[in-house]
Enzyme design. Structure first.
Site, mmCIF file in Angstrom:
data_model
loop_
_atom_site.group_PDB
_atom_site.id
_atom_site.type_symbol
_atom_site.label_atom_id
_atom_site.label_comp_id
_atom_site.label_asym_id
_atom_site.label_seq_id
_atom_site.Cartn_x
_atom_site.Cartn_y
_atom_site.Cartn_z
ATOM 1 N N TYR A 156 3.570 26.116 12.823
ATOM 2 C CA TYR A 156 4.751 25.229 12.706
ATOM 3 C C TYR A 156 5.711 25.724 11.621
ATOM 4 C CZ TYR A 156 7.071 20.591 12.279
ATOM 5 O OH TYR A 156 7.965 19.549 12.225
ATOM 6 N N LYS A 160 9.492 26.799 12.314
ATOM 7 C CA LYS A 160 10.597 26.042 11.695
ATOM 8 C C LYS A 160 11.434 26.931 10.777
ATOM 9 C CE LYS A 160 10.296 21.854 13.399
ATOM 10 N NZ LYS A 160 11.250 21.459 14.455
HETATM 11 N N1 LIG Z 1 8.500 13.282 11.787
HETATM 12 C C1 LIG Z 1 8.656 14.116 10.771
HETATM 13 O O1 LIG Z 1 8.237 13.841 9.619
HETATM 14 C C2 LIG Z 1 9.356 15.439 10.971
HETATM 15 C C3 LIG Z 1 9.558 16.233 9.835
HETATM 16 C C4 LIG Z 1 10.201 17.447 9.986
HETATM 17 C C5 LIG Z 1 10.666 17.849 11.217
HETATM 18 N N2 LIG Z 1 10.460 17.068 12.318
HETATM 19 C C6 LIG Z 1 10.952 17.566 13.599
HETATM 20 O O2 LIG Z 1 11.769 16.601 14.208
HETATM 21 C C7 LIG Z 1 11.654 16.711 15.634
HETATM 22 C C8 LIG Z 1 11.281 15.362 16.230
HETATM 23 O O3 LIG Z 1 10.014 14.976 15.701
HETATM 24 P P1 LIG Z 1 9.419 13.500 15.873
HETATM 25 O O4 LIG Z 1 8.737 13.191 14.602
HETATM 26 O O5 LIG Z 1 10.447 12.571 16.418
HETATM 27 O O6 LIG Z 1 8.274 13.787 16.956
HETATM 28 P P2 LIG Z 1 7.740 12.932 18.198
HETATM 29 O O7 LIG Z 1 6.425 13.513 18.533
HETATM 30 O O8 LIG Z 1 7.841 11.473 17.931
HETATM 31 O O9 LIG Z 1 8.805 13.297 19.336
HETATM 32 C C9 LIG Z 1 8.930 14.596 19.847
HETATM 33 C C10 LIG Z 1 9.434 14.510 21.275
HETATM 34 O O10 LIG Z 1 9.559 15.852 21.784
HETATM 35 C C11 LIG Z 1 9.060 15.873 23.105
HETATM 36 N N3 LIG Z 1 8.620 17.220 23.491
HETATM 37 C C12 LIG Z 1 7.525 17.901 23.072
HETATM 38 N N4 LIG Z 1 7.456 19.096 23.668
HETATM 39 C C13 LIG Z 1 8.547 19.184 24.482
HETATM 40 C C14 LIG Z 1 9.035 20.184 25.362
HETATM 41 N N5 LIG Z 1 8.374 21.338 25.548
HETATM 42 N N6 LIG Z 1 10.197 19.945 26.020
HETATM 43 C C15 LIG Z 1 10.857 18.789 25.853
HETATM 44 N N7 LIG Z 1 10.446 17.802 25.047
HETATM 45 C C16 LIG Z 1 9.289 18.007 24.360
HETATM 46 C C17 LIG Z 1 7.895 14.885 23.091
HETATM 47 O O11 LIG Z 1 7.545 14.473 24.402
HETATM 48 C C18 LIG Z 1 8.471 13.767 22.216
HETATM 49 O O12 LIG Z 1 9.173 12.807 22.971
HETATM 50 C C19 LIG Z 1 10.630 17.809 15.888
HETATM 51 O O13 LIG Z 1 11.289 19.044 16.109
HETATM 52 C C20 LIG Z 1 9.849 17.841 14.602
HETATM 53 O O14 LIG Z 1 9.208 19.074 14.399
HETATM 54 C C21 LIG Z 1 9.810 15.873 12.209
#
Ligand SMILES: NC(=O)c1ccc[n+]([C@@H]2O[C@H](COP(=O)([O-])OP(=O)(O)OC[C@H]3O[C@@H](n4cnc5c(N)ncnc54)[C@H](O)[C@@H]3O)[C@@H](O)[C@H]2O)c1
Length: 248
Positions: A156, A160
């Site tokens: 990851y 990222k």
């Molecule tokens: N939550 C955090 O603390 C956090 C921190 C840093 C970065 N992020 C990033 O923010 C983004 C959203 O994260 P989140 O926390 O809302 O996660 P989440 O798991 O709640 O949502 C992610 C969504 O992406 C979809 N998804 C996964 N693989 C996919 C694919 N191949 N094609 C299309 N859709 C796909 C999933 O079905 C889900 O609906 C991600 O890129 C994550 O890495 C999140």
């Protein structure tokens, strides 16, 4: 009253059925945008679009961002349904955490594929459409994990960090077409992805946050709105940390 920030704009958000992606879509709709949501499961993403006002304002399309044809279909839906593409948010993501001793090659490949190839697909294909109209804003979701590296996240963190390089290279390639590309690095945000984390890991992360709390999805959506709108018209190739000051 001030003008909505995305009036008459058309936006596509990947991974938008829940979490940060859904919050971004919701915020964009509140600011006057029409939205195409992409996610893996057709039923779930269609339901999410209905909650955002249905076919007049939001439609859901099944899309796996690792598949270039799916991304074409997603973007074509914006052109066919709403007649354009002004904003692309590459947000879809997964985690497959494990230390290097136990991480499988498949866990590495999956994470790199969804984040890095998925963001590359979304960026290059959205830019190809936006360049025709000489304007557009692309917002890519990186992570604090890509800045500092996190234990158990060699896959990851690599992906990222890769999104930062990808966004900057793309920003340079497309700036003369009037297209901006920026990235967001969220810290600890309360979503399904982080709620799956063991309590001990959650506590350790909380201790590193000067603002003393986890972030909420709306606090990422506000920054995505800023980068998607003309408020950031002179910004491209930037990486905005939204972390409560964690590991600044
Ligand atoms: N939550 C955090 O603390 C956090 C921190 C840093 C970065 N992020 C990033 O923010 C983004 C959203 O994260 P989140 O926390 O809302 O996660 P989440 O798991 O709640 O949502 C992610 C969504 O992406 C979809 N998804 C996964 N693989 C996919 C694919 N191949 N094609 C299309 N859709 C796909 C999933 O079905 C889900 O609906 C991600 O890129 C994550 O890495 C999140």
């Amino acid at each position: 009253m001030s003008e909505p920030l995305l009036e008459n704009k058309i936006a596509v958000v990947t991974g938008a059925a829940q979490g940060i992606g859904y919050a971004i879509a919701e915020r964009f709709v509140a600011e006057g945008a029409r939205i195409v949501l992409g996610d893996l499961d057709s039923g779930t993403v269609t339901d999410a679009a209905k909650r955002l006002g249905g076919p007049e304002t939001a439609i859901g399309v099944r899309c796996d961002v690792t598949n270039a044809d799916d991304v074409d279909t997603l973007l074509q839906a914006a052109l066919d349904t709403f007649g354009g593409l002004d904003v692309m948010v590459n947000n879809a993501g997964i985690t497959r955490d494990a230390t290097m001793r136990t991480m499988t090659e498949d866990q590495f490949d999956q994470v790199v594929s969804v984040h890095l190839k998925g963001t590359w697909n979304g960026t290059r294909k959205a830019a190809a459409i936006m360049r025709e109209r000489k304007s557009g804003a692309i917002v890519n979701l990186s992570s604090l994990s890509g800045k500092v590296g996190m234990v158990g996240q060699t896959n990851y963190s690599a992906a990222k960090a890769g999104i930062v390089g990808l966004s900057k290279a793309a920003a340079k390639e497309v700036a003369h077409h009037g297209i901006r590309v920026n990235a967001i690095q969220p810290g600890l945000i309360r979503t399904a992805m982080t709620e799956a984390m063991p309590e001990k890991a959650w506590g350790q992360k909380m201790a590193e946050i000067p603002l003393g709390r986890a972030g909420e999805v709306d606090e990422i959506a506000s920054v995505a709105l800023f980068l998607a709108s003309d408020l950031s018209s002179y910004m491209t190739g930037t990486v905005l940390e939204v972390t409560g000051g964690r590991l600044m």
